[in-house]
Design an enzyme around this catalytic site. Sequence first.
Site, PDB file in Angstrom:
ATOM      1  N   GLU A 156      38.757 -10.019  59.710  1.00 53.89           N
ATOM      2  CA  GLU A 156      40.210  -9.951  59.727  1.00 53.89           C
ATOM      3  C   GLU A 156      40.694  -9.763  61.163  1.00 53.89           C
ATOM      4  O   GLU A 156      40.207  -8.894  61.885  1.00 53.89           O
ATOM      5  CB  GLU A 156      40.692  -8.780  58.878  1.00 53.89           C
ATOM      6  CG  GLU A 156      42.204  -8.601  58.899  1.00 53.89           C
ATOM      7  CD  GLU A 156      42.687  -7.442  58.031  1.00 53.89           C
ATOM      8  OE1 GLU A 156      43.857  -7.462  57.623  1.00 53.89           O
ATOM      9  OE2 GLU A 156      41.883  -6.527  57.754  1.00 53.89           O
TER      10      GLU A 156
ATOM     11  N   GLU B 186      39.406  -0.932  51.409  1.00 56.29           N
ATOM     12  CA  GLU B 186      39.934  -0.405  52.672  1.00 56.29           C
ATOM     13  C   GLU B 186      40.139   1.102  52.601  1.00 56.29           C
ATOM     14  O   GLU B 186      39.888   1.809  53.575  1.00 56.29           O
ATOM     15  CB  GLU B 186      41.256  -1.106  52.978  1.00 56.29           C
ATOM     16  CG  GLU B 186      42.030  -0.538  54.140  1.00 56.29           C
ATOM     17  CD  GLU B 186      43.380  -1.220  54.330  1.00 56.29           C
ATOM     18  OE1 GLU B 186      44.265  -0.627  54.956  1.00 56.29           O
ATOM     19  OE2 GLU B 186      43.539  -2.366  53.843  1.00 56.29           O
TER      20      GLU B 186
ATOM     21  N   HIS C 157      37.766  -4.424  56.767  1.00 61.72           N
ATOM     22  CA  HIS C 157      39.145  -4.162  57.174  1.00 61.72           C
ATOM     23  C   HIS C 157      39.220  -4.109  58.695  1.00 61.72           C
ATOM     24  O   HIS C 157      38.553  -3.289  59.335  1.00 61.72           O
ATOM     25  CB  HIS C 157      39.593  -2.822  56.568  1.00 61.72           C
ATOM     26  CG  HIS C 157      40.840  -2.259  57.173  1.00 61.72           C
ATOM     27  ND1 HIS C 157      40.840  -1.152  58.005  1.00 61.72           N
ATOM     28  CD2 HIS C 157      42.126  -2.657  57.088  1.00 61.72           C
ATOM     29  CE1 HIS C 157      42.076  -0.884  58.376  1.00 61.72           C
ATOM     30  NE2 HIS C 157      42.875  -1.776  57.852  1.00 61.72           N
TER      31      HIS C 157
ATOM     32  N   GLU D  96      44.830  -8.451  47.373  1.00 65.56           N
ATOM     33  CA  GLU D  96      44.252  -7.236  47.946  1.00 65.56           C
ATOM     34  C   GLU D  96      44.991  -5.983  47.479  1.00 65.56           C
ATOM     35  O   GLU D  96      46.219  -5.928  47.507  1.00 65.56           O
ATOM     36  CB  GLU D  96      44.319  -7.345  49.469  1.00 65.56           C
ATOM     37  CG  GLU D  96      43.633  -6.222  50.214  1.00 65.56           C
ATOM     38  CD  GLU D  96      43.517  -6.554  51.684  1.00 65.56           C
ATOM     39  OE1 GLU D  96      43.632  -5.618  52.499  1.00 65.56           O
ATOM     40  OE2 GLU D  96      43.301  -7.733  52.024  1.00 65.56           O
TER      41      GLU D  96
ATOM     42  N   ASP E  58      48.291  -9.401  50.234  1.00 64.56           N
ATOM     43  CA  ASP E  58      48.016  -7.964  50.231  1.00 64.56           C
ATOM     44  C   ASP E  58      49.204  -7.202  49.650  1.00 64.56           C
ATOM     45  O   ASP E  58      50.319  -7.280  50.175  1.00 64.56           O
ATOM     46  CB  ASP E  58      47.756  -7.510  51.674  1.00 64.56           C
ATOM     47  CG  ASP E  58      47.290  -6.068  51.774  1.00 64.56           C
ATOM     48  OD1 ASP E  58      47.245  -5.370  50.737  1.00 64.56           O
ATOM     49  OD2 ASP E  58      46.969  -5.632  52.890  1.00 64.56           O
TER      50      ASP E  58
END
Length: 252
Positions: free
Chosen positions: A214, A143, A192, A117, A91
Site C-alpha cells: 500500500e 490493520e 497496512h 476493507e 475501505d
Amino acid sequence: YDAFAKEINLPVFKIIGGSTRKEIRAYASHLHPDKTEKLQKEAIQYVEEGYTDMKMRFIASPSDPYAIDKNVELVKAIRDAVGYSINLAGDFWMSLNYNFAYKMIKALEKYELSWIEEPLLPDDFEGYSRLTKKVEIPIAAGEHHYHVYDFKRLLDAGIMILQPDAVWVGGLTPMKRIAGLAEAYGAQVIPHTSNVYNLHFIASEPEAIAPMAEYLTKYRWMEQRIVNVPRPVKAKFILNNEMGFGIKYDFE
C-alpha cells in the site's frame, strides 16, 4: 534484525527469506470522497503514473438513509473514469454494522471490487464469519489487530486478505508467522502502509502470498526524520542492497 543484518553486511529481506522479486507492485491508496470530477481526475492520474491497483474511501454509513446510493455513486464515478481493467478496492474503516454491511456490499458487487476493507469493528469475528459467507467481494481486515492469534481468528472467519503492520504487530517475527498462517489457509497478506519494515517483509515472501504494498499517496506520517523514505517509481518499489533496513535519519 537491523543490527544483525548490518553485522553480516546484508539487507534485512535477505536474512528473513531472501529476495523473491526485483520490485514490489504498489497500489495507490487515497481517493477520499470529493466532487465527482476531482475524484475521477485523481483516479486517472494514478493510471497515468502506472498504477494498476488503487483503493478508495466512502462517504456514508448506517446513520444516513441514503448511504448506499451515495457510496455506489462514488464507486461508479471511479469505474466510469478508469474502467474495469484497473483493480479497485474500498475501505470502510470499521464504520458499518452487519446488516448495513451486507446490503452495502451486495450493492457494490457489480462493480467488481478487489476487496472491501474493515466494514465491521475489528473484534466482530462472528459478524465477519457471517458476512464472508454471504457476499462475493473478498473482505480484508487486520490493520487493527495486534496479535498473531487474532489473525488466525480472522482466517477462521473467512477473511482471505490480511493487513497487518510490522510496526503494530510487534515486528517482523510475527509478520512471518502471519504469512505462514495465510499460506496454510490459501490467503494473502497485503500489509497496512508501505513503511520500510513492511517492504522488507513483502520482498521476502512469494508474490502469491504478499502480492503488493500500500502506498499512501497523500500522507507522510511515520516518516519523520527519515531522509531516504522508500517511494514507488512508476508504481513499483525497488529495495536497494543497503545493510539492515537501509534507512537513514537526519537528527539535526
